[in-house]
Write a protein that holds these residues in place. Structure first.
Motif, PDB file in Angstrom:
ATOM      1  N   LYS A 111       1.225  -1.396  -0.208  1.00  0.00           N
ATOM      2  CA  LYS A 111      -0.039   0.103  -0.185  1.00  0.00           C
ATOM      3  C   LYS A 111       1.161   1.565  -0.172  1.00  0.00           C
ATOM      4  CE  LYS A 111      -0.237  -0.052   5.057  1.00  0.00           C
ATOM      5  NZ  LYS A 111      -1.480  -0.613   5.763  1.00  0.00           N
ATOM      6  N   SER A 112       2.219   0.967   0.497  1.00  0.00           N
ATOM      7  CA  SER A 112       3.352   2.281   0.033  1.00  0.00           C
ATOM      8  C   SER A 112       3.922   2.819  -1.228  1.00  0.00           C
ATOM      9  CB  SER A 112       4.360   2.027   1.429  1.00  0.00           C
ATOM     10  OG  SER A 112       4.927   0.997   0.292  1.00  0.00           O
ATOM     11  N   PHE A 113       3.094   1.624  -2.135  1.00  0.00           N
ATOM     12  CA  PHE A 113       3.965   2.283  -3.214  1.00  0.00           C
ATOM     13  C   PHE A 113       2.675   3.346  -4.049  1.00  0.00           C
ATOM     14  CE2 PHE A 113       3.606   0.948  -8.345  1.00  0.00           C
ATOM     15  CZ  PHE A 113       4.801   1.571  -8.344  1.00  0.00           C
ATOM     16  N   ASP A 122      -3.028  -5.783   0.771  1.00  0.00           N
ATOM     17  CA  ASP A 122      -4.154  -5.633   2.767  1.00  0.00           C
ATOM     18  C   ASP A 122      -5.291  -6.971   2.094  1.00  0.00           C
ATOM     19  OD1 ASP A 122      -1.782  -4.233   3.469  1.00  0.00           O
ATOM     20  OD2 ASP A 122      -3.686  -2.627   3.911  1.00  0.00           O
ATOM     21  N   ARG A 123      -5.282  -7.287   2.123  1.00  0.00           N
ATOM     22  CA  ARG A 123      -7.356  -8.173   1.317  1.00  0.00           C
ATOM     23  C   ARG A 123      -6.560  -9.074   1.662  1.00  0.00           C
ATOM     24  NH1 ARG A 123     -12.967  -4.126  -0.456  1.00  0.00           N
ATOM     25  NH2 ARG A 123     -12.222  -2.775   0.756  1.00  0.00           N
ATOM     26  N   LEU A 124      -5.704  -9.303   0.465  1.00  0.00           N
ATOM     27  CA  LEU A 124      -4.900 -10.310   0.029  1.00  0.00           C
ATOM     28  C   LEU A 124      -4.477 -11.331   1.055  1.00  0.00           C
ATOM     29  CD1 LEU A 124      -4.921  -9.879  -3.952  1.00  0.00           C
ATOM     30  CD2 LEU A 124      -6.739 -11.220  -3.308  1.00  0.00           C
ATOM     31  N   ALA A 125      -3.981 -10.373   1.563  1.00  0.00           N
ATOM     32  CA  ALA A 125      -3.383 -11.130   2.627  1.00  0.00           C
ATOM     33  C   ALA A 125      -3.054 -11.252   4.038  1.00  0.00           C
ATOM     34  CB  ALA A 125      -1.738  -9.993   2.721  1.00  0.00           C
ATOM     35  N   PHE A 126      -4.709 -10.616   4.578  1.00  0.00           N
ATOM     36  CA  PHE A 126      -5.620 -10.856   5.191  1.00  0.00           C
ATOM     37  C   PHE A 126      -6.163 -12.522   5.138  1.00  0.00           C
ATOM     38  CE2 PHE A 126      -9.577 -11.570   7.131  1.00  0.00           C
ATOM     39  CZ  PHE A 126      -9.362 -11.355   8.552  1.00  0.00           C
ATOM     40  N   LEU A 127      -6.553 -12.480   3.802  1.00  0.00           N
ATOM     41  CA  LEU A 127      -7.287 -14.283   3.265  1.00  0.00           C
ATOM     42  C   LEU A 127      -6.193 -15.127   3.250  1.00  0.00           C
ATOM     43  CD1 LEU A 127      -9.698 -15.935   2.617  1.00  0.00           C
ATOM     44  CD2 LEU A 127      -8.415 -15.526   0.323  1.00  0.00           C
ATOM     45  N   GLY A 128      -5.006 -14.838   2.904  1.00  0.00           N
ATOM     46  CA  GLY A 128      -3.968 -15.831   2.651  1.00  0.00           C
ATOM     47  C   GLY A 128      -2.977 -16.342   4.245  1.00  0.00           C
ATOM     48  N   LEU A 218       8.190  -8.015   3.139  1.00  0.00           N
ATOM     49  CA  LEU A 218       7.802  -9.742   2.626  1.00  0.00           C
ATOM     50  C   LEU A 218       6.696 -10.958   3.066  1.00  0.00           C
ATOM     51  CD1 LEU A 218      11.461  -9.779   2.245  1.00  0.00           C
ATOM     52  CD2 LEU A 218       9.958  -9.350   0.335  1.00  0.00           C
ATOM     53  N   ALA A 219       6.712 -10.630   3.918  1.00  0.00           N
ATOM     54  CA  ALA A 219       5.695 -11.553   4.929  1.00  0.00           C
ATOM     55  C   ALA A 219       4.472 -11.247   4.532  1.00  0.00           C
ATOM     56  CB  ALA A 219       5.795 -11.826   6.293  1.00  0.00           C
ATOM     57  N   HIS A 220       3.639 -10.121   4.201  1.00  0.00           N
ATOM     58  CA  HIS A 220       2.960  -9.638   3.751  1.00  0.00           C
ATOM     59  C   HIS A 220       2.286 -10.091   1.965  1.00  0.00           C
ATOM     60  CE1 HIS A 220      -0.532  -7.052   4.334  1.00  0.00           C
ATOM     61  NE2 HIS A 220      -0.541  -6.434   3.576  1.00  0.00           N
ATOM     62  N   THR A 221       3.666  -9.478   1.675  1.00  0.00           N
ATOM     63  CA  THR A 221       3.124 -10.589   0.266  1.00  0.00           C
ATOM     64  C   THR A 221       3.202 -11.875  -0.160  1.00  0.00           C
ATOM     65  OG1 THR A 221       4.695  -8.565  -0.293  1.00  0.00           O
ATOM     66  CG2 THR A 221       4.677  -9.941  -2.051  1.00  0.00           C
ATOM     67  N   MET A 222       3.821 -12.897   1.026  1.00  0.00           N
ATOM     68  CA  MET A 222       3.813 -14.335   0.807  1.00  0.00           C
ATOM     69  C   MET A 222       2.083 -14.330   1.593  1.00  0.00           C
ATOM     70  SD  MET A 222       6.656 -15.787   0.249  1.00  0.00           S
ATOM     71  CE  MET A 222       6.503 -17.447   1.184  1.00  0.00           C
ATOM     72  N   TYR A 223       1.846 -13.731   2.112  1.00  0.00           N
ATOM     73  CA  TYR A 223      -0.033 -14.210   2.602  1.00  0.00           C
ATOM     74  C   TYR A 223      -0.440 -14.128   0.912  1.00  0.00           C
ATOM     75  CZ  TYR A 223       1.587 -14.606   7.651  1.00  0.00           C
ATOM     76  OH  TYR A 223       2.301 -15.781   8.590  1.00  0.00           O
ATOM     77  N   ALA A 224      -0.809 -12.836   1.080  1.00  0.00           N
ATOM     78  CA  ALA A 224      -1.062 -12.135  -0.534  1.00  0.00           C
ATOM     79  C   ALA A 224      -1.684 -12.951  -1.541  1.00  0.00           C
ATOM     80  CB  ALA A 224      -0.463 -10.102  -0.946  1.00  0.00           C
ATOM     81  N   ILE A 225       0.022 -13.452  -2.050  1.00  0.00           N
ATOM     82  CA  ILE A 225      -0.421 -14.881  -3.233  1.00  0.00           C
ATOM     83  C   ILE A 225      -0.573 -15.570  -2.522  1.00  0.00           C
ATOM     84  CG2 ILE A 225       1.799 -15.838  -4.735  1.00  0.00           C
ATOM     85  CD1 ILE A 225       3.806 -13.720  -4.181  1.00  0.00           C
ATOM     86  N   ILE A 226      -0.916 -16.264  -1.540  1.00  0.00           N
ATOM     87  CA  ILE A 226      -1.966 -17.022  -0.982  1.00  0.00           C
ATOM     88  C   ILE A 226      -2.797 -16.998  -1.287  1.00  0.00           C
ATOM     89  CG2 ILE A 226      -2.626 -19.317   0.467  1.00  0.00           C
ATOM     90  CD1 ILE A 226       0.411 -19.456  -0.623  1.00  0.00           C
ATOM     91  N   GLY A 227      -3.723 -15.814  -1.107  1.00  0.00           N
ATOM     92  CA  GLY A 227      -5.252 -15.386  -1.029  1.00  0.00           C
ATOM     93  C   GLY A 227      -5.367 -14.861  -2.264  1.00  0.00           C
ATOM     94  N   ALA A 228      -4.319 -14.891  -2.949  1.00  0.00           N
ATOM     95  CA  ALA A 228      -4.462 -14.436  -4.288  1.00  0.00           C
ATOM     96  C   ALA A 228      -4.974 -15.657  -5.658  1.00  0.00           C
ATOM     97  CB  ALA A 228      -3.363 -13.263  -4.988  1.00  0.00           C
ATOM     98  N   ILE A 229      -4.103 -17.030  -5.097  1.00  0.00           N
ATOM     99  CA  ILE A 229      -4.215 -18.017  -5.700  1.00  0.00           C
ATOM    100  C   ILE A 229      -5.634 -18.542  -5.323  1.00  0.00           C
ATOM    101  CG2 ILE A 229      -3.133 -20.567  -5.851  1.00  0.00           C
ATOM    102  CD1 ILE A 229      -0.224 -19.212  -5.293  1.00  0.00           C
ATOM    103  N   SER A 230      -6.531 -18.856  -3.702  1.00  0.00           N
ATOM    104  CA  SER A 230      -7.689 -19.561  -3.239  1.00  0.00           C
ATOM    105  C   SER A 230      -9.005 -18.975  -3.971  1.00  0.00           C
ATOM    106  CB  SER A 230      -7.475 -18.652  -2.422  1.00  0.00           C
ATOM    107  OG  SER A 230      -8.614 -19.183  -1.354  1.00  0.00           O
ATOM    108  N   LEU A 231      -8.429 -17.188  -4.145  1.00  0.00           N
ATOM    109  CA  LEU A 231      -9.447 -16.533  -4.889  1.00  0.00           C
ATOM    110  C   LEU A 231      -9.700 -17.199  -6.448  1.00  0.00           C
ATOM    111  CD1 LEU A 231      -9.281 -13.236  -3.755  1.00  0.00           C
ATOM    112  CD2 LEU A 231     -11.205 -14.591  -3.325  1.00  0.00           C
TER     113      LEU A 231
END
Length: 256
Positions: A111-113, A122-128, A218-231
């Motif tokens: 979100k800083s970018f 952020d929402r993808l990371a929450f789910l992931g 980096l940890a936040h982005t790892m979770y976000a990728i899992i959340g994106a794959i789930s969706l």
């Protein structure tokens, strides 16, 4: 008498039908449609670009938000080929095809970018994170702890109830799970996948990324990728990726 009434009704209906279109013309606004392809407005060049590659003009500030800050510019990746190579390293062969083009960039965007004007993860990371934590709990519960030799012997000869399905419940302590899925360990695993080359963010101190929160990003982005794959691929694929690409490298192996 009846014929006179019917004649009057017909005349009033005709008068109403003639007057109605005139009133409707004044009330309903007209719309003009371009039927000639030469007169239609051509699509703008920016509209043809993918959403991840530019900031919408209406979202731009009238002045620089970092004016006279003296902060060095931080380079973020904008090459799709570099991003695809990262997904192959993390997800294996064909990993670049797990997600759609737009979601691949969204999952690695903090979100800083660009002040969050191109979307962020952020929402993808929450789910992931929920998926990874659940799979970690299941893996710990499936791995029984060895019996302790220092167990106390009951003076009355009583033996506590035991079952193979319950032996792993001792592992499900909050401290054990948080220790195995610690932020620093996730960040270390992300660096092995070379995620730092593709994650898009604006560090507070470009000359000191660790002090700017690189581990958290980096940890936040790892979770976000899992959340994106789930969706986009479903929970079954996301669970498998979380087990094989995150938990097993961290030492949490599920029994299947």
């Amino acid at each position: 008498m009846a014929s006179n009434l019917s004649t009057r009704a017909v005349r009033s209906a005709c008068i109403a039908s003639k007057a109605a279109p005139r009133s409707l013309v004044t009330l309903i606004p007209r719309r003009s449609f371009a039927t000639n392809p030469e007169t239609a407005e051509p699509p703008t060049t920016q509209a043809e670009q993918p959403r991840w590659s530019y900031t919408p003009p209406q979202a731009k500030a009238p002045f620089s938000l970092h004016m006279h800050s003296g902060r060095p510019e931080f380079h973020n990746n904008s090459d799709p080929e570099v991003l695809d190579k990262f997904y192959i390293r993390m997800l294996g062969n064909g990993g670049e095809n797990y997600l759609s083009e737009e979601t691949k960039w969204l999952a690695v965007t903090h979100k800083s970018f660009d002040q969050g004007r191109r979307g962020f993860n952020d929402r993808l990371a929450f789910l992931g994170k929920r998926i990874v934590q659940l799979q970690a709990s299941l893996a710990l519960a499936q791995n029984p702890t060895p019996a302790s030799s220092s167990a106390k012997v009951d003076e009355f000869g009583r033996e506590p109830f035991s079952h193979a399905a319950l032996d792993g419940l001792r592992n499900l302590s909050p401290s054990t799970k948080s220790f195995l899925t610690d932020r620093s360990k996730l960040a270390e695993l992300a660096q092995k996948y070379e995620m730092q080359k593709v994650v898009r963010w604006e560090p507070r101190k470009p000359n000191n990324l660790m002090a700017s929160g690189l581990e958290l990003v980096l940890a936040h982005t790892m979770y976000a990728i899992i959340g994106a794959i789930s969706l986009e691929k479903g929970g079954h694929i996301a669970n498998k990726v979380a087990q094989e690409r995150i938990l097993e490298p961290l030492g949490i192996r599920s029994v299947s």
